[in-house]
Design an enzyme around this catalytic site. Structure first.
Site, PDB file in Angstrom:
ATOM      1  CE  LYS A 137      58.869  26.187 -73.107  1.00  0.00           C
ATOM      2  NZ  LYS A 137      58.715  26.985 -74.369  1.00  0.00           N
ATOM      3  N   GLY A 185      56.860  31.509 -68.804  1.00  0.00           N
ATOM      4  CA  GLY A 185      55.844  32.505 -69.115  1.00  0.00           C
ATOM      5  C   GLY A 185      56.359  33.670 -69.944  1.00  0.00           C
ATOM      6  CG  HIS A 216      65.690  32.901 -71.725  1.00  0.00           C
ATOM      7  ND1 HIS A 216      64.444  33.091 -71.182  1.00  0.00           N
ATOM      8  CD2 HIS A 216      65.482  32.351 -72.949  1.00  0.00           C
ATOM      9  CE1 HIS A 216      63.530  32.684 -72.048  1.00  0.00           C
ATOM     10  NE2 HIS A 216      64.124  32.241 -73.129  1.00  0.00           N
ATOM     11  CE  LYS A 251      48.149  18.764 -70.987  1.00  0.00           C
ATOM     12  NZ  LYS A 251      48.162  17.763 -69.899  1.00  0.00           N
TER      13      LYS A 251
END
Ligand code: A3P
Length: 349
Positions: A91, A93, A154, A315
């Site tokens: 989360k 980018g 990740h 967003k």
């Protein structure tokens, strides 16, 4: 099964064991042996899914499928100095950087009016390393990929094999992006609740998610330790690890695009600068552009992915935490950040 499908599978079952080569089988057996010995943590998605539970492995909370991927990487992956690993805490980018780096390294291969990023989600164009290595069940599959291999991951820095992270010329290059933990947490909470809704689980209250996140129990967390690993590596080996912050990329995307290109030894030529290539890449990969493309707005049910394309976009702003966290929650996260990063020159002010 495509790479992104396998990377998102919510199950630990190995259904096609007979297809595994011997080396892979040994690693899977090793995984099965250590699995019961590892501490288990709440994976934010309830029980019963491969991603629904975190396993504590060498200081980090990792779901079972990526953990098996990490073990396969250790046992079988042969790094090349040309390999590019986009590393992120979830989360922070990933989607954006997948798109930007893909566009940078392939800028001579595609027309910007007919670019793969206009018809494919970045998860289809950039392979998820710890998931992808499990596809095909043999080493030859990933070895057959042409150079430069561009993979997204990740995995915390300390959990990569030395052969990938050493400062020697043969090691890989890492581009890391992180983000203010307050925004990372809020983004993660929204994201997990989207997945929970699809899994017909009730929403996770933000207070419960906060209790887990701030003590370190989050996807590949503790969040701060994930950041620290790459920060220290970027100071020690700046030619091997490029450390970026979401906030900086947002503030001056063009400058970051040039920085990434230089780091990858693919700087923009004077002709490219005159043609406005940097600007074209920035526009192509912008939140406004990507999130409004049909491919990223619609759920394609044909593709049995655990994470659907629209779920990568929300967003795309800096500071949205203010709309969700109490001042006390924000203070706690800021305090942890201050303590963890004290004296090392890293902050999110
Ligand atoms: P928000 O939830 O704060 O909106 P990841 O790709 O690592 O899963 O991170 C997801 C976050 O990056 C989400 O943040 C998402 O909206 C944002 N994001 C996705 N694509 C982006 C883009 N092209 N530019 C900026 N932010 C983007």
């Amino acid at each position: 099964m495509s790479c992104s499908e396998i990377s998102q599978l919510p199950s630990t079952d190995i259904k096609e064991e007979e297809k595994l080569d011997e080396g892979y089988q040994k690693t899977y057996q090793k995984f099965d042996e250590i699995y019961p010995t590892l501490p288990k943590g709440d994976g934010w998605l309830g029980d019963g899914f491969g991603v629904g539970q975190f396993l504590q492995y060498q200081g980090f909370w990792i779901p079972s499928i990526p953990l098996r991927g990490i073990m396969l990487i250790h046992d079988h992956f042969k790094p090349r100095p040309t390999d590019i690993i986009l590393s992120t805490s979830p989360k922070c980018g990933t989607t954006w950087l997948r798109a930007l780096i893909f566009a940078i390294i392939n800028r001579n291969s595609y027309d910007f009016h007919n670019h793969p990023l206009l018809s494919s989600n970045p998860q289809d164009l950039v392979l998820f390393f710890e998931g992808y290595i499990q596809e095909g069940g043999s080493t030859s599959f990933i070895e057959s990929l042409p150079s430069p291999r561009f993979l997204s991951s990740h995995i915390p820095f300390s959990l990569f094999p030395n052969s990938m992270t050493s400062s020697s010329a043969s090691a890989c290059r890492f581009v890391y992006i992180c983000r203010d933990p307050k925004d990372a947490f809020v983004s993660m909470w929204h994201f997990m609740n989207k997945l929970r809704a699809r899994l017909e689980l009730p929403p996770l209250p933000i207070e419960d998610a906060f209790e887990l996140f701030h003590i370190g129990v989050s996807l590949n967390g503790p969040f701060w330790d994930h950041v620290l690993g790459f920060w220290k590596a970027s100071l020690e080996s700046p030619n091997k690890v490029l450390f970026l912050k979401y906030e900086h990329v947002k503030r001056d995307t063009s400058a970051c695009v040039r920085k990434i290109a230089e780091f990858l030894e693919l700087p923009f030529s004077a002709d490219e600068e005159n043609e406005g290539i940097v600007d074209k890449i920035v526009k192509l990969c912008s939140f406004e552009n990507l999130s409004n493309l049909d491919v990223n707005k619609k759920v394609d049910d044909e593709k049995h992915r655990f994470i659907k394309n629209p779920e990568f976009f929300r967003k795309g702003r800096v500071g949205d935490w203010i709309n969700h966290l109490t001042p006390e929650m924000a203070e706690i996260l800021d305090q942890i950040t201050k303590e963890k990063f004290q004296g090392i020159g890293l902050s999110f002010d």
